[in-house]
Enzyme design. Structure first.
Site, short mmCIF file in Angstrom:
data_model
loop_
_atom_site.label_atom_id
_atom_site.label_comp_id
_atom_site.label_asym_id
_atom_site.label_seq_id
_atom_site.Cartn_x
_atom_site.Cartn_y
_atom_site.Cartn_z
N SER A 127 0.87 -1.35 -0.09
CA SER A 127 0.15 0.08 0.01
C SER A 127 0.70 1.36 -0.16
O SER A 127 0.51 2.26 -0.62
CB SER A 127 -0.96 -0.12 1.01
OG SER A 127 -0.18 -0.20 2.44
N GLY A 145 -1.66 -4.52 0.82
CA GLY A 145 -2.16 -5.54 1.91
C GLY A 145 -0.82 -6.59 1.36
O GLY A 145 -0.89 -7.62 2.22
N ASN A 149 3.99 -5.85 5.73
CA ASN A 149 2.77 -6.46 6.12
C ASN A 149 3.18 -7.70 6.75
O ASN A 149 2.51 -8.44 7.40
CB ASN A 149 1.76 -6.62 5.06
CG ASN A 149 1.23 -5.50 4.69
OD1 ASN A 149 0.71 -4.80 5.42
ND2 ASN A 149 1.30 -4.94 3.16
N ASP A 177 -4.94 6.80 9.90
CA ASP A 177 -4.85 5.33 10.23
C ASP A 177 -3.32 5.53 10.97
O ASP A 177 -2.87 4.32 11.74
CB ASP A 177 -4.94 4.24 9.30
CG ASP A 177 -3.96 4.47 8.10
OD1 ASP A 177 -3.15 5.36 8.21
OD2 ASP A 177 -4.26 3.96 7.20
N HIS A 234 -0.29 4.92 7.17
CA HIS A 234 0.02 5.31 5.76
C HIS A 234 0.39 6.82 5.68
O HIS A 234 -0.48 7.63 5.94
CB HIS A 234 -1.00 5.04 4.69
CG HIS A 234 -1.54 3.60 4.58
ND1 HIS A 234 -2.56 2.89 5.53
CD2 HIS A 234 -0.82 2.39 3.86
CE1 HIS A 234 -2.47 1.64 5.07
NE2 HIS A 234 -1.55 1.35 4.34
#
Length: 225
Positions: free
Chosen positions: A48, A85, A114, A198, A201
């Site tokens: 991402s 992801g 991830n 979040d 990011h």
């Protein structure tokens, strides 16, 4: 054909189109310049952080690299194969098809974050990155590994081992290395101003800083071409 069966067929067809569209949107379409002139390709295989998650299309660091290449009068075009992801296992599995399709001269591997978030063994992450680097080199591409770091709450020992694995792979596979993609972003006192809600990011204003971290190493790699 009965109406109910027809509705089911239409629904399946619609879902298939949605899935295809999502796949194309994730990987990105082949740049027109490459299609017309067969320009050298810089392939970015990432997650991402590369896939412009939460920012406007065309404002992510991969797109900014393309602008810098153009300003430097370079012929290379970037192909953004980032998928939100994705893990090193996912990147490793889809890399062969990408290498066949784009025949890149440079492969930038931005994966691993991830893996850590999902608790995957560090040895697995390291093995996957090494395999991706070797496959890219065997296909004739130069490789740049883009490192990541975990926050301190993961523990000092784990964060150090995770940081070191990128250096280990870069050394063993003789690749270029950007030690930490988020340098100057995640490690500054006002870091939250450069992240989305979040807190994972980077936001749009942080993307030029990410490009700043990658660009010098890419320039050196291209100079060896």
């Amino acid at each position: 054909m009965c109406p109910e069966r027809l509705r089911k067929l239409k629904r399946r067809h619609f879902n298939a189109l949605l899935s295809l569209g999502a796949a194309i949107g994730s990987i990105g379409t082949l740049p027109q310049a490459w299609a017309q002139a067969k320009a050298p390709v810089i392939l970015v295989v990432g997650d991402s952080l590369s896939a412009e998650y939460g920012v406007r299309r065309g404002t992510g660091w991969v797109s900014l690299l393309q602008e810098r290449l153009k300003a430097a009068k370079r012929q290379e075009v970037t192909v953004n194969a980032g998928i939100s992801g994705d893990t090193t296992a996912g990147g490793r599995s889809r890399l062969p098809a990408l290498l066949r399709q784009y025949k890149p001269t440079v492969v930038i591997i931005e994966l691993g974050g991830n893996d850590a978030l999902r608790g995957m063994p560090l040895s697995t992450t390291q093995a996957n990155l090494a395999a991706m680097a070797r496959a890219s080199q065997e296909a004739g591409a130069k490789v740049m590994l883009v490192g990541m770091e975990m926050p301190p709450n993961y523990g000092a020992r784990y964060t150090q081992q995770f940081r070191d694995l990128f250096q280990t792979v870069a050394k063993s596979e003789n690749t270029a290395l950007v030690p930490f993609l988020l340098a100057g972003v995640a490690d500054r006192p006002d870091a939250l101003t450069l992240f989305q809600a979040d807190r994972i990011h980077p936001n749009e204003s942080a993307q030029p800083l990410l490009a700043d971290n990658v660009w010098p190493t890419l320039q050196k790699l291209l100079a060896k071409s």
